[in-house]
Design a protein around this motif. Structure first.
Motif, PDB file in Angstrom:
ATOM      1  N   VAL A  53      47.647  35.705  46.090  1.00 33.49           N
ATOM      2  CA  VAL A  53      47.352  36.254  44.757  1.00 33.49           C
ATOM      3  C   VAL A  53      45.989  35.761  44.294  1.00 33.49           C
ATOM      4  N   ARG A  80      42.994  38.103  43.345  1.00 33.43           N
ATOM      5  CA  ARG A  80      42.391  38.016  42.004  1.00 33.43           C
ATOM      6  C   ARG A  80      40.882  37.781  42.098  1.00 33.43           C
ATOM      7  N   PHE A  86      48.023  44.717  45.649  1.00 33.30           N
ATOM      8  CA  PHE A  86      49.020  43.740  46.074  1.00 33.30           C
ATOM      9  C   PHE A  86      50.367  44.441  46.212  1.00 33.30           C
TER      10      PHE A  86
END
Length: 186
Positions: free
Chosen positions: A49, A53, A64
């Protein structure tokens, strides 16, 4: 989750300099893949993640998904006659993050769909995959050693492989809370 929030003390085997380098997103320029391998609770999803990001914040199209969701979307697209559209969708982002490969068994058509997504992105765009299974086990995960070998051949051609190890942060947190409760009641 951000890369800055990652607890390197809880994951001593993770190379902070390598994560800092990946955070620059230069790996995306060469369509390099990142494989995060390790048991549950060691930070694979957090790192994935965080990388996603960082890529999105740098202006890269990023998507994702979990392996199970990708498989379900591809299966539904095949039934509804939207296969080509769905393959273009998954080919589009500069970075595709696929979480939890190996946590749930994949039927043969799901393994085939995942292979096709990987194959069409090969040498063009990057993929980050998290898995709790070693690459040697991917034949069992995908139910087909030939598909697994072909997929790994493409993924590993240009890749960074990070093996995370250690205790689950969830279990560490549980044990700490239990110990605090025992101390409070004693």
């Amino acid at each position: 989750a951000t890369l800055a929030d990652f607890d390197y003390d809880a994951a001593p085997g993770v190379d902070r300099r390598l994560i800092d380098e990946l955070a620059t997103c230069r790996y995306l320029d060469t369509a390099t893949n990142v494989l995060l391998i390790g048991p549950p609770g060691v930070g694979k999803t957090h790192l994935a993640v965080g990388l996603g990001r960082a890529a999105a914040e740098a202006g890269y199209r990023t998507y994702f998904t979990t392996a199970a969701d990708l498989a379900a979307r591809c299966h539904k697209a095949a039934i509804e006659g939207r296969w080509a559209y769905t393959m273009r969708f998954f080919a589009g982002p500069t970075l595709l993050v696929i979480d939890e490969l190996g946590y749930l068994p994949l039927p043969a058509e799901a393994a085939s769909a995942l292979f096709q997504v990987v194959s069409q992105r090969y040498l063009k765009t990057s993929i980050v995959i998290t898995t709790n299974r070693s690459v040697a086990e991917w034949g069992k995960v995908l139910g087909d050693t030939t598909v697994a070998a072909a997929m790994l051949d493409r993924l590993q051609h240009r890749s960074v492989v990070l093996r995370l190890d250690g205790d689950s942060y969830r279990l560490r947190d549980h044990h700490a809370r239990t110990q605090n409760q025992r101390t409070a009641t004693a």
